[in-house]
Design a protein around this motif. Sequence first.
Motif, mmCIF file in Angstrom:
data_model
loop_
_atom_site.group_PDB
_atom_site.id
_atom_site.type_symbol
_atom_site.label_atom_id
_atom_site.label_comp_id
_atom_site.label_asym_id
_atom_site.label_seq_id
_atom_site.Cartn_x
_atom_site.Cartn_y
_atom_site.Cartn_z
ATOM 1 N N GLN A 63 0.839 -1.209 0.000
ATOM 2 C CA GLN A 63 0.000 0.000 0.000
ATOM 3 C C GLN A 63 0.870 1.255 0.000
ATOM 4 N N TYR A 64 1.957 1.229 0.763
ATOM 5 C CA TYR A 64 2.904 2.343 0.826
ATOM 6 C C TYR A 64 3.502 2.592 -0.563
ATOM 7 N N MET A 65 3.911 1.500 -1.253
ATOM 8 C CA MET A 65 4.491 1.630 -2.582
ATOM 9 C C MET A 65 3.441 2.123 -3.579
ATOM 10 N N GLN A 66 2.214 1.617 -3.458
ATOM 11 C CA GLN A 66 1.153 2.068 -4.362
ATOM 12 C C GLN A 66 0.904 3.562 -4.193
ATOM 13 N N GLN A 67 0.955 4.036 -2.953
ATOM 14 C CA GLN A 67 0.756 5.470 -2.724
ATOM 15 C C GLN A 67 1.903 6.273 -3.331
ATOM 16 N N LYS A 68 3.132 5.762 -3.183
ATOM 17 C CA LYS A 68 4.273 6.434 -3.812
ATOM 18 C C LYS A 68 4.093 6.467 -5.327
ATOM 19 N N PHE A 69 3.567 5.370 -5.894
ATOM 20 C CA PHE A 69 3.319 5.313 -7.328
ATOM 21 C C PHE A 69 2.264 6.338 -7.730
ATOM 22 N N ILE A 70 1.181 6.401 -6.987
ATOM 23 C CA ILE A 70 0.116 7.370 -7.268
ATOM 24 C C ILE A 70 0.667 8.787 -7.180
ATOM 25 N N ASP A 71 1.537 9.028 -6.204
ATOM 26 C CA ASP A 71 2.146 10.358 -6.056
ATOM 27 C C ASP A 71 2.973 10.746 -7.275
ATOM 28 N N THR A 72 3.585 9.753 -7.945
ATOM 29 C CA THR A 72 4.372 10.070 -9.141
ATOM 30 C C THR A 72 3.472 10.542 -10.276
ATOM 31 N N PHE A 73 2.189 10.189 -10.211
ATOM 32 C CA PHE A 73 1.243 10.588 -11.251
ATOM 33 C C PHE A 73 0.439 11.831 -10.874
ATOM 34 N N SER A 74 0.730 12.442 -9.731
ATOM 35 C CA SER A 74 -0.082 13.581 -9.293
ATOM 36 C C SER A 74 -0.086 14.712 -10.317
ATOM 37 N N ASP A 75 1.053 14.983 -10.928
ATOM 38 C CA ASP A 75 1.101 16.021 -11.964
ATOM 39 C C ASP A 75 0.398 15.559 -13.240
ATOM 40 N N LYS A 76 0.525 14.264 -13.544
ATOM 41 C CA LYS A 76 -0.126 13.718 -14.736
ATOM 42 C C LYS A 76 -1.644 13.785 -14.613
ATOM 43 N N ALA A 77 -2.158 13.622 -13.393
ATOM 44 C CA ALA A 77 -3.611 13.603 -13.185
ATOM 45 C C ALA A 77 -4.244 14.893 -13.684
ATOM 46 N N LYS A 78 -3.516 15.999 -13.552
ATOM 47 C CA LYS A 78 -4.040 17.288 -14.012
ATOM 48 C C LYS A 78 -4.179 17.314 -15.539
ATOM 49 N N SER A 79 -3.300 16.557 -16.226
ATOM 50 C CA SER A 79 -3.355 16.556 -17.679
ATOM 51 C C SER A 79 -4.123 15.355 -18.231
ATOM 52 N N PHE A 80 -4.674 14.525 -17.351
ATOM 53 C CA PHE A 80 -5.440 13.360 -17.797
ATOM 54 C C PHE A 80 -6.672 13.839 -18.550
ATOM 55 N N PRO A 81 -6.970 13.231 -19.697
ATOM 56 C CA PRO A 81 -8.078 13.732 -20.498
ATOM 57 C C PRO A 81 -9.425 13.631 -19.788
ATOM 58 N N ASP A 82 -10.291 14.592 -20.059
ATOM 59 C CA ASP A 82 -11.664 14.563 -19.567
ATOM 60 C C ASP A 82 -12.399 13.538 -20.428
ATOM 61 N N ILE A 83 -12.690 12.381 -19.868
ATOM 62 C CA ILE A 83 -13.214 11.243 -20.621
ATOM 63 C C ILE A 83 -14.463 11.607 -21.437
ATOM 64 N N GLY A 84 -15.310 12.448 -20.869
ATOM 65 C CA GLY A 84 -16.547 12.789 -21.558
ATOM 66 C C GLY A 84 -16.399 13.804 -22.670
ATOM 67 N N ASN A 85 -15.347 14.618 -22.647
ATOM 68 C CA ASN A 85 -15.259 15.747 -23.587
ATOM 69 C C ASN A 85 -14.060 15.740 -24.522
ATOM 70 N N CYS A 86 -13.145 14.795 -24.377
ATOM 71 C CA CYS A 86 -11.964 14.820 -25.240
ATOM 72 C C CYS A 86 -12.208 13.973 -26.488
ATOM 73 N N THR A 87 -11.273 14.049 -27.437
ATOM 74 C CA THR A 87 -11.379 13.239 -28.647
ATOM 75 C C THR A 87 -11.029 11.792 -28.313
ATOM 76 N N LYS A 88 -11.435 10.875 -29.186
ATOM 77 C CA LYS A 88 -11.144 9.456 -28.944
ATOM 78 C C LYS A 88 -9.639 9.187 -28.943
ATOM 79 N N ASP A 89 -8.890 9.936 -29.757
ATOM 80 C CA ASP A 89 -7.426 9.767 -29.773
ATOM 81 C C ASP A 89 -6.807 10.081 -28.410
ATOM 82 N N GLU A 90 -7.393 11.028 -27.698
ATOM 83 C CA GLU A 90 -6.872 11.405 -26.382
ATOM 84 C C GLU A 90 -7.208 10.374 -25.304
#
Length: 195
Positions: A63-90
């Motif tokens: 669980q500790y490692m998974q949280q560290k992994f999630i933390d590495t994606f914290s900046d990516k989460a902001k750029s994660f596509p909006d599933i309902g409004n982005c293009t299919k390529d995104e």
Amino acid sequence: MNKSESKYFNTATKMDEAFLSLIEVKDFEYITVKEICSKAGVNRSTFYLHYETVADLLEESIQYMQQKFIDTFSDKAKSFPDIGNCTKDELMLITPEYLKPYLTFIKDNQKLYRVALKHPQIFQADKTYQIMFQNIFSPILERFGVPVNERQYHMLFFLNGIEGIILHWLKGDCSDSIDNIIKIIETCVMGERKI
């Protein structure tokens, strides 16, 4: 967080880190409470205040490692596509942008991943998968017009294939380059090469 909670958290973190450093050099089955306590700088009674067995510490360490992994994606989460409004390529998650941090993390923590795969009930992959399926995969498949009753099959096919590639990579001590593994996954998932 009060002082006693902070102390409890710090002690647990020390034991997690001690366990993770031991698992890098020793098989899980041979790690003892005495070694963990010595490396963490705590006594046995403190260990047993937190855990009943070393397997309990393994579960917390995952669980500790998974949280560290999630933390590495914290900046990516902001750029994660909006599933309902982005293009299919995104909506494509099988891209170097998403795979590289994931595979790098696995390579950096490969011993723990091997142990977790030997003890899947501790890793709780099914629980993580259900959360991801509900919040990410199913809405993406909906955008691609995949019927509700077929979505689980599609995702299991892709995820089991990707997991198989990663397992084989782990068995080879992650000796193939991350870029090569990304290329293999992309080829398998996207079907760019005929076999």
